[in-house]
Design an enzyme around this catalytic site. Sequence first.
Site, mmCIF file in Angstrom:
data_model
loop_
_atom_site.group_PDB
_atom_site.id
_atom_site.type_symbol
_atom_site.label_atom_id
_atom_site.label_comp_id
_atom_site.label_asym_id
_atom_site.label_seq_id
_atom_site.Cartn_x
_atom_site.Cartn_y
_atom_site.Cartn_z
ATOM 1 N N TYR A 258 -12.294 -2.565 -3.816
ATOM 2 C CA TYR A 258 -12.846 -2.605 -2.458
ATOM 3 C C TYR A 258 -14.377 -2.585 -2.457
ATOM 4 C CZ TYR A 258 -8.312 -2.097 -0.049
ATOM 5 O OH TYR A 258 -7.057 -2.308 0.476
ATOM 6 N N PHE B 222 -15.558 3.098 7.302
ATOM 7 C CA PHE B 222 -14.194 3.460 6.913
ATOM 8 C C PHE B 222 -13.995 3.503 5.403
ATOM 9 C CE2 PHE B 222 -14.367 -1.141 7.695
ATOM 10 C CZ PHE B 222 -13.834 -1.659 6.532
ATOM 11 N N HIS C 260 -1.857 -5.585 1.250
ATOM 12 C CA HIS C 260 -3.124 -6.256 0.944
ATOM 13 C C HIS C 260 -2.818 -7.640 0.406
ATOM 14 C CE1 HIS C 260 -7.086 -7.082 -0.799
ATOM 15 N NE2 HIS C 260 -6.402 -7.593 -1.805
ATOM 16 N N ASN D 175 -1.969 -0.399 7.126
ATOM 17 C CA ASN D 175 -1.433 -1.713 7.477
ATOM 18 C C ASN D 175 -0.531 -2.327 6.401
ATOM 19 O OD1 ASN D 175 -3.411 -2.454 5.688
ATOM 20 N ND2 ASN D 175 -4.715 -3.501 7.180
ATOM 21 N N LYS E 99 0.828 -1.205 0.000
ATOM 22 C CA LYS E 99 0.000 0.000 0.000
ATOM 23 C C LYS E 99 0.868 1.262 0.000
ATOM 24 C CE LYS E 99 -3.828 -2.395 2.290
ATOM 25 N NZ LYS E 99 -4.833 -2.330 3.381
ATOM 26 N N GLU F 243 -9.294 -10.161 -8.234
ATOM 27 C CA GLU F 243 -8.321 -9.073 -8.054
ATOM 28 C C GLU F 243 -7.170 -9.177 -9.061
ATOM 29 O OE1 GLU F 243 -7.445 -9.377 -3.856
ATOM 30 O OE2 GLU F 243 -9.453 -8.662 -3.314
ATOM 31 N N ARG G 79 -1.750 -14.602 3.696
ATOM 32 C CA ARG G 79 -2.541 -14.005 4.783
ATOM 33 C C ARG G 79 -1.881 -14.276 6.137
ATOM 34 N NH1 ARG G 79 -6.864 -10.431 3.619
ATOM 35 N NH2 ARG G 79 -7.460 -10.931 5.755
ATOM 36 N N THR H 154 -5.651 -7.983 10.351
ATOM 37 C CA THR H 154 -5.972 -6.717 9.665
ATOM 38 C C THR H 154 -5.539 -5.516 10.497
ATOM 39 O OG1 THR H 154 -7.846 -7.735 8.547
ATOM 40 C CG2 THR H 154 -7.873 -5.327 8.732
HETATM 41 P P1 DAT Z 1 -7.763 -7.157 5.072
HETATM 42 O O1 DAT Z 1 -6.957 -6.062 4.410
HETATM 43 O O2 DAT Z 1 -7.019 -7.804 6.203
HETATM 44 O O3 DAT Z 1 -8.306 -8.163 4.083
HETATM 45 P P2 DAT Z 1 -10.461 -6.072 5.188
HETATM 46 O O4 DAT Z 1 -10.668 -6.663 3.841
HETATM 47 O O5 DAT Z 1 -11.461 -6.388 6.242
HETATM 48 O O6 DAT Z 1 -9.027 -6.446 5.763
HETATM 49 O O7 DAT Z 1 -10.399 -4.488 5.066
HETATM 50 C C1 DAT Z 1 -9.725 -3.886 3.973
HETATM 51 C C2 DAT Z 1 -8.917 -2.728 4.485
HETATM 52 O O8 DAT Z 1 -9.797 -1.739 5.032
HETATM 53 C C3 DAT Z 1 -7.968 -3.075 5.644
HETATM 54 O O9 DAT Z 1 -6.747 -3.577 5.176
HETATM 55 C C4 DAT Z 1 -7.812 -1.750 6.317
HETATM 56 C C5 DAT Z 1 -9.188 -1.106 6.144
HETATM 57 N N1 DAT Z 1 -10.017 -1.358 7.336
HETATM 58 C C6 DAT Z 1 -10.604 -2.510 7.686
HETATM 59 N N2 DAT Z 1 -11.294 -2.401 8.831
HETATM 60 C C7 DAT Z 1 -11.144 -1.110 9.217
HETATM 61 C C8 DAT Z 1 -11.594 -0.343 10.319
HETATM 62 N N3 DAT Z 1 -12.358 -0.878 11.275
HETATM 63 N N4 DAT Z 1 -11.218 0.962 10.386
HETATM 64 C C9 DAT Z 1 -10.442 1.520 9.446
HETATM 65 N N5 DAT Z 1 -9.974 0.846 8.371
HETATM 66 C C10 DAT Z 1 -10.315 -0.441 8.258
HETATM 67 MG MG MG Z 2 -9.691 -7.961 2.601
#
Ligand code: DAT
Ligand code: MG
Length: 142
Positions: A49, A57, A115, A112, A9, A126, A85, A91
């Site tokens: 996304y 968020f 991805h 974080n 990212k 993707e 993963r 996450t």
């Molecule tokens: P991951 O990236 O582990 O697959 P995700 O698909 O649930 O997680 O979410 C995508 C991204 O969105 C994640 O990397 C960071 C952001 N995100 C997720 N949950 C969040 C939250 N509660 N507050 C802020 N950003 C968040």
């Molecule tokens: Mg995800």
Amino acid sequence: MERTFAMIKPEGVERGLIGAIISRIELKGYRIVALKMLRITPELAARHYAEHQGKPFYQELISHITSGPVVAMVLEGPGVIAGLRQMMGATNPKDAAPGTIRGDYALEVGKNVIHGSDSPASAAREIALFFTPGELGEEQAG
Ligand code: DAT
Ligand code: MG
């Protein structure tokens, strides 16, 4: 052979973590099938996304992922979807174990650093969003 989509990212690129993250992936033994640096458009971000549309968020997620260049890649190896993963960690970096990429390199859920696709269906979707068949070396001969 299984494939997944991974992306460093904008904050990972900005902080100079490209080499460290790719090094971990290579040392694990996964093959890098394709790799490029690009700036994600708002349209591509919305498609990537889509599952998060409507979440609190979401706007922050889109503005963040479009804020600077990312490094997108396709990785290949046995069990690579779940394996990456595991290497990424939770996450939210505050829950990510030491030794994981997020556990070692990140502090905030919104930054974080990496991805990775979460399932075979996500990986296929993707990979196709970010790479053409030609970029994957899958062009037909002739
Ligand atoms: P991951 O990236 O582990 O697959 P995700 O698909 O649930 O997680 O979410 C995508 C991204 O969105 C994640 O990397 C960071 C952001 N995100 C997720 N949950 C969040 C939250 N509660 N507050 C802020 N950003 C968040
Ligand atoms: Mg995800």
